[in-house]
Design a protein around this motif. Structure first.
Motif, PDB file in Angstrom:
ATOM      1  N   VAL A  15       0.837  -1.203   0.000  1.00  0.00           N
ATOM      2  CA  VAL A  15       0.000   0.000   0.000  1.00  0.00           C
ATOM      3  C   VAL A  15       0.871   1.252   0.000  1.00  0.00           C
ATOM      4  O   VAL A  15       0.640   2.188  -0.773  1.00  0.00           O
ATOM      5  CB  VAL A  15      -0.972   0.003   1.212  1.00  0.00           C
ATOM      6  CG1 VAL A  15      -1.584   1.372   1.426  1.00  0.00           C
ATOM      7  CG2 VAL A  15      -2.062  -1.040   1.016  1.00  0.00           C
ATOM      8  N   LYS A  49     -14.188  -8.705   2.950  1.00  0.00           N
ATOM      9  CA  LYS A  49     -14.354  -7.360   3.517  1.00  0.00           C
ATOM     10  C   LYS A  49     -13.017  -6.624   3.532  1.00  0.00           C
ATOM     11  O   LYS A  49     -12.949  -5.440   3.239  1.00  0.00           O
ATOM     12  CB  LYS A  49     -14.909  -7.440   4.945  1.00  0.00           C
ATOM     13  CG  LYS A  49     -16.362  -7.817   5.020  1.00  0.00           C
ATOM     14  CD  LYS A  49     -16.819  -7.778   6.465  1.00  0.00           C
ATOM     15  CE  LYS A  49     -17.312  -9.153   6.829  1.00  0.00           C
ATOM     16  NZ  LYS A  49     -17.633  -9.328   8.228  1.00  0.00           N
ATOM     17  N   PHE A  50     -11.947  -7.343   3.845  1.00  0.00           N
ATOM     18  CA  PHE A  50     -10.625  -6.731   3.906  1.00  0.00           C
ATOM     19  C   PHE A  50     -10.014  -6.507   2.525  1.00  0.00           C
ATOM     20  O   PHE A  50      -9.118  -5.687   2.376  1.00  0.00           O
ATOM     21  CB  PHE A  50      -9.684  -7.563   4.777  1.00  0.00           C
ATOM     22  CG  PHE A  50     -10.034  -7.515   6.230  1.00  0.00           C
ATOM     23  CD1 PHE A  50     -10.034  -6.315   6.921  1.00  0.00           C
ATOM     24  CD2 PHE A  50     -10.379  -8.661   6.906  1.00  0.00           C
ATOM     25  CE1 PHE A  50     -10.369  -6.254   8.262  1.00  0.00           C
ATOM     26  CE2 PHE A  50     -10.718  -8.626   8.249  1.00  0.00           C
ATOM     27  CZ  PHE A  50     -10.715  -7.417   8.925  1.00  0.00           C
ATOM     28  N   SER A  51     -10.507  -7.226   1.527  1.00  0.00           N
ATOM     29  CA  SER A  51      -9.938  -7.062   0.191  1.00  0.00           C
ATOM     30  C   SER A  51     -10.145  -5.649  -0.349  1.00  0.00           C
ATOM     31  O   SER A  51      -9.356  -5.169  -1.154  1.00  0.00           O
ATOM     32  CB  SER A  51     -10.528  -8.100  -0.773  1.00  0.00           C
ATOM     33  OG  SER A  51     -11.906  -7.896  -0.962  1.00  0.00           O
ATOM     34  N   LEU A  53      -9.857  -2.942   1.368  1.00  0.00           N
ATOM     35  CA  LEU A  53      -8.975  -2.001   2.050  1.00  0.00           C
ATOM     36  C   LEU A  53      -7.678  -1.740   1.291  1.00  0.00           C
ATOM     37  O   LEU A  53      -7.167  -0.621   1.301  1.00  0.00           O
ATOM     38  CB  LEU A  53      -8.656  -2.502   3.461  1.00  0.00           C
ATOM     39  CG  LEU A  53      -9.843  -2.600   4.411  1.00  0.00           C
ATOM     40  CD1 LEU A  53      -9.381  -3.138   5.769  1.00  0.00           C
ATOM     41  CD2 LEU A  53     -10.540  -1.271   4.571  1.00  0.00           C
ATOM     42  N   LEU A  56      -8.200   0.848  -1.560  1.00  0.00           N
ATOM     43  CA  LEU A  56      -8.768   2.093  -1.031  1.00  0.00           C
ATOM     44  C   LEU A  56      -7.773   2.829  -0.141  1.00  0.00           C
ATOM     45  O   LEU A  56      -7.661   4.059  -0.223  1.00  0.00           O
ATOM     46  CB  LEU A  56     -10.076   1.813  -0.284  1.00  0.00           C
ATOM     47  CG  LEU A  56     -11.235   1.350  -1.170  1.00  0.00           C
ATOM     48  CD1 LEU A  56     -12.467   1.054  -0.326  1.00  0.00           C
ATOM     49  CD2 LEU A  56     -11.553   2.363  -2.256  1.00  0.00           C
ATOM     50  N   PHE A  57      -7.038   2.114   0.705  1.00  0.00           N
ATOM     51  CA  PHE A  57      -6.016   2.762   1.531  1.00  0.00           C
ATOM     52  C   PHE A  57      -4.909   3.337   0.662  1.00  0.00           C
ATOM     53  O   PHE A  57      -4.398   4.413   0.931  1.00  0.00           O
ATOM     54  CB  PHE A  57      -5.428   1.793   2.557  1.00  0.00           C
ATOM     55  CG  PHE A  57      -6.220   1.677   3.825  1.00  0.00           C
ATOM     56  CD1 PHE A  57      -7.122   2.650   4.211  1.00  0.00           C
ATOM     57  CD2 PHE A  57      -6.063   0.590   4.645  1.00  0.00           C
ATOM     58  CE1 PHE A  57      -7.844   2.545   5.384  1.00  0.00           C
ATOM     59  CE2 PHE A  57      -6.787   0.466   5.824  1.00  0.00           C
ATOM     60  CZ  PHE A  57      -7.675   1.449   6.188  1.00  0.00           C
ATOM     61  N   TYR A  88     -13.550   6.312  -5.747  1.00  0.00           N
ATOM     62  CA  TYR A  88     -13.369   5.275  -4.742  1.00  0.00           C
ATOM     63  C   TYR A  88     -14.399   4.159  -4.942  1.00  0.00           C
ATOM     64  O   TYR A  88     -14.073   2.981  -4.800  1.00  0.00           O
ATOM     65  CB  TYR A  88     -13.478   5.872  -3.336  1.00  0.00           C
ATOM     66  CG  TYR A  88     -12.226   6.564  -2.874  1.00  0.00           C
ATOM     67  CD1 TYR A  88     -11.494   6.084  -1.807  1.00  0.00           C
ATOM     68  CD2 TYR A  88     -11.752   7.710  -3.507  1.00  0.00           C
ATOM     69  CE1 TYR A  88     -10.331   6.704  -1.366  1.00  0.00           C
ATOM     70  CE2 TYR A  88     -10.597   8.348  -3.086  1.00  0.00           C
ATOM     71  CZ  TYR A  88      -9.887   7.843  -2.027  1.00  0.00           C
ATOM     72  OH  TYR A  88      -8.739   8.456  -1.606  1.00  0.00           O
ATOM     73  N   THR A  95     -12.494  -4.188  -7.255  1.00  0.00           N
ATOM     74  CA  THR A  95     -12.177  -5.258  -6.314  1.00  0.00           C
ATOM     75  C   THR A  95     -13.171  -6.399  -6.472  1.00  0.00           C
ATOM     76  O   THR A  95     -12.784  -7.572  -6.437  1.00  0.00           O
ATOM     77  CB  THR A  95     -12.177  -4.724  -4.873  1.00  0.00           C
ATOM     78  OG1 THR A  95     -11.249  -3.625  -4.799  1.00  0.00           O
ATOM     79  CG2 THR A  95     -11.753  -5.788  -3.880  1.00  0.00           C
TER      80      THR A  95
END
Length: 193
Positions: A15, A49-51, A53, A56-57, A88, A95
């Motif tokens: 990231v 759910k974490f995918s 992030l 986006l981060f 976004y 994703t």
């Protein structure tokens, strides 16, 4: 536990590197790793759910850096702008496209990279046109089919750079992940035997 920690550290570094790369001055138009990251995260990260992030981060960090540089007149690019929420949202959609990419099938990775880049190009430029975006001459695109086609035509250099970047970074991300799993994990298993 050690493997999970190394995965988290790897994602944090990914990231940060992608965020810093995105703000490099002089990089080719549209040439950034974020679309490949969104596809990779959708395909690889088990907890869906974490995918979301990961890309986006990466976008958020680079947008914050852009904004700081803009505020200090070190960059002509603002970090925060109207339409940012839609951008976004498009990365959330990319994703989701990654959910359909089988990480072990190169043809699916290639197809996902082309489809993701094309989807982003079509939707983001439609949003520019419908939202009253400005062309290269700083004039609004006419709300006609010719205006829409003009908007797409002016964005082709961004599409080309984005497609090349997505293909290259997808090869790096998916290929690196494959090699790490194949060779590093095999070595780890053999060393414990």
């Amino acid at each position: 536990m050690k493997k999970e920690t190394s995965v988290v550290v790897s994602f944090v570094l990914l990231v940060l590197m992608a965020s810093l790369y995105r703000i490099l001055p002089g990089r080719p138009l549209g040439f950034a790793p974020q679309i490949a990251m969104a596809l990779f995260a959708g395909s690889i990260v088990k907890n869906k759910k974490f995918s979301f992030l990961l890309p986006l981060f990466s976008m958020l960090i680079s947008d914050i850096i852009y904004e700081v540089l803009f505020e200090y007149s070190l960059s002509p690019v603002p970090g925060f702008y109207s339409g940012q929420f839609l951008n976004y949202l498009l990365f959330v959609g990319l994703t989701v496209v990654g959910f359909a990419v089988n990480q072990t099938k190169p043809i699916q990775i290639l197809t996902g990279a082309i489809a993701g880049t094309t989807l982003y190009f079509v939707l983001s430029n439609f949003a520019v046109w419908i939202g009253g975006g400005l062309d290269i001459a700083n004039l609004p695109y006419p709300k006609t089919m010719a205006g829409l086609l003009h908007c797409y035509a002016e964005a082709i250099p961004f599409y080309r750079g984005s497609l090349y970047a997505t293909l290259i970074f997808s090869a790096v991300l998916f290929g690196g992940y494959f090699l790490i799993n194949k060779y590093f994990m095999q070595t780890l298993v053999l060393s414990k035997a």
